[in-house]
Write an enzyme that holds these catalytic residues in place. Structure first.
Site, mmCIF file in Angstrom:
data_model
loop_
_atom_site.group_PDB
_atom_site.id
_atom_site.type_symbol
_atom_site.label_atom_id
_atom_site.label_comp_id
_atom_site.label_asym_id
_atom_site.label_seq_id
_atom_site.Cartn_x
_atom_site.Cartn_y
_atom_site.Cartn_z
ATOM 1 N N HIS A 15 9.261 4.609 -1.446
ATOM 2 C CA HIS A 15 9.473 3.212 -1.097
ATOM 3 C C HIS A 15 8.516 2.321 -1.920
ATOM 4 O O HIS A 15 8.970 1.313 -2.086
ATOM 5 C CB HIS A 15 9.714 3.043 0.398
ATOM 6 N N ILE A 26 0.989 -1.228 0.134
ATOM 7 C CA ILE A 26 0.005 -0.095 -0.067
ATOM 8 C C ILE A 26 0.966 1.238 -0.018
ATOM 9 O O ILE A 26 1.919 1.234 0.943
ATOM 10 C CB ILE A 26 -1.070 0.120 1.238
HETATM 11 N N1 LIG Z 1 5.466 -1.055 2.862
HETATM 12 C C1 LIG Z 1 5.366 -2.527 2.563
HETATM 13 C C2 LIG Z 1 6.504 -3.526 2.586
HETATM 14 N N2 LIG Z 1 7.780 -2.990 2.745
HETATM 15 C C3 LIG Z 1 8.722 -3.759 3.387
HETATM 16 C C4 LIG Z 1 9.524 -4.323 2.312
HETATM 17 O O1 LIG Z 1 8.799 -5.413 1.461
HETATM 18 C C5 LIG Z 1 10.778 -5.251 2.562
HETATM 19 O O2 LIG Z 1 10.456 -6.384 3.510
HETATM 20 C C6 LIG Z 1 11.684 -4.418 3.300
HETATM 21 O O3 LIG Z 1 12.122 -3.198 2.477
HETATM 22 C C7 LIG Z 1 12.975 -4.952 3.876
HETATM 23 O O4 LIG Z 1 13.649 -5.552 2.583
HETATM 24 N N3 LIG Z 1 6.169 -4.662 2.255
HETATM 25 C C8 LIG Z 1 4.950 -5.146 1.789
HETATM 26 O O5 LIG Z 1 4.843 -6.312 1.461
HETATM 27 N N4 LIG Z 1 4.010 -4.317 2.009
HETATM 28 C C9 LIG Z 1 4.080 -2.891 2.048
HETATM 29 O O6 LIG Z 1 3.058 -2.374 2.187
HETATM 30 C C1 LIG Z 2 5.009 0.366 0.365
HETATM 31 C C2 LIG Z 2 5.860 1.061 1.553
HETATM 32 O O1 LIG Z 2 7.015 0.611 1.661
HETATM 33 C C3 LIG Z 2 5.160 2.031 2.209
HETATM 34 O O2 LIG Z 2 4.140 1.450 3.098
HETATM 35 C C4 LIG Z 2 6.189 2.763 3.266
HETATM 36 O O3 LIG Z 2 5.474 3.847 3.720
HETATM 37 P P1 LIG Z 2 6.290 5.293 3.535
HETATM 38 O O4 LIG Z 2 6.707 5.570 1.874
HETATM 39 O O5 LIG Z 2 5.509 6.226 4.077
HETATM 40 O O6 LIG Z 2 7.699 4.977 4.301
#
Ligand SMILES: Nc1c(NC[C@H](O)[C@H](O)[C@H](O)CO)[nH]c(=O)[nH]c1=O
Ligand SMILES: CC(=O)[C@@H](O)COP(=O)(O)O
Length: 181
Positions: free
Chosen positions: A90, A84
Site C-alpha cells: 500500500h 511511512i
Molecule cells: N499509510 C498512510 C496513509 N494511508 C492512507 C491513504 O493516504 C488514504 O487516506 C487511504 O488509502 C484512503 O484513501 N496515508 C498517509 O498520508 N500516510 C501513511 O503513512
Molecule cells: C503507507 C501505508 O499505507 C502503510 O502505512 C500501511 O501499512 P501496511 O502496509 O502495513 O498496511
C-alpha cells in the site's frame, strides 16, 4: 537550506496579492505540525497569504487540490503529508499515485509544491519535517512560490483576437423581450 540542496534559489516576491492553499494530511501529528509551521513561514516570508485544508491521507491530497483549482482562486498549492512504509504494497500505491496525480495537476496548470514525505521510518520522517534540518515542507512551499512567479512572468500577451470576458456591452432589452416592439 531546504532538502539536500547546497544551492537554494532566492525566494520570489510578488507585486500583486498571492494566495496559496496548503493541503495537508496530518497522518502523523508531530510531523504535520512541523511541516505546517515551516510551509506557512516560507509563504509569509514571500509576502503571500495562505489557507489550509486537511485530508485523511496523502492519497486524497491531489483530489483536494483539483477541487480547489476548479472551485476557488488560489495562485498555488502546497501538498504536505507523511507516508511511512508498512508491511504491504500500500505504501507504493499511496506514494506513487499521489506523486503522479500531483505532477499531472501541475502539467495541467496548477502551481504545486509537493511536500509529501515518503520514508522508511519515523526517524527519517522527523529529519525531513524539521525546518532546521532537511525542511522538505519549506522546500515545497518555495517550489510552489517559484512556479507562481514563473506563471505570472510568462502571462500571454493579449493578442486582441477573440472574445474577452467582460468585454461584451449590451445597451438595451433583447428582441425576445415581449414588451419590446
Ligand atoms: N499509510 C498512510 C496513509 N494511508 C492512507 C491513504 O493516504 C488514504 O487516506 C487511504 O488509502 C484512503 O484513501 N496515508 C498517509 O498520508 N500516510 C501513511 O503513512
Ligand atoms: C503507507 C501505508 O499505507 C502503510 O502505512 C500501511 O501499512 P501496511 O502496509 O502495513 O498496511
Amino acid at each position: 537550506m531546504a532538502g539536500h540542496s547546497d544551492n537554494e534559489l532566492a525566494l520570489p516576491t510578488f507585486d500583486k496579492p498571492c494566495k496559496v492553499l496548503i493541503v495537508i494530511a496530518p497522518y502523523y501529528g508531530a510531523i504535520s505540525t512541523a511541516q505546517l509551521a515551516s510551509a506557512r513561514a516560507v509563504i509569509e516570508r514571500a509576502g503571500a497569504t495562505h489557507d489550509t485544508v486537511e485530508m485523511p491521507g496523502s492519497l486524497e491530497i491531489p483530489t483536494a487540490i483539483g477541487i480547489a483549482h476548479r472551485q476557488a482562486d488560489f495562485d498555488g498549492y502546497v501538498a504536505l503529508g507523511c507516508v511511512i512504509r508498512g508491511r504491504t504494497s500500500h505504501y507504493d500505491v499511496v506514494v506513487n499515485e499521489s506523486a503522479r496525480a500531483i505532477a499531472t495537476l501541475g502539467l495541467a496548470g496548477a502551481c504545486i509544491g509537493n511536500g509529501i514525505i515518503t520514508v522508511e521510518n519515523m526517524e527519517q520522517a522527523e529529519e525531513r519535517a524539521d525546518a532546521d534540518r532537511l525542511d522538505t515542507a519549506g522546500a515545497a512551499a518555495q517550489a510552489a512560490l517559484h512556479l507562481i512567479a514563473l506563471q505570472r512572468s510568462m502571462k500571454k500577451a493579449d493578442t486582441g483576437i477573440g472574445f474577452k470576458p467582460g468585454s461584451f456591452q449590451h445597451d438595451g432589452p433583447t428582441k425576445t423581450d415581449p414588451t419590446v416592439a
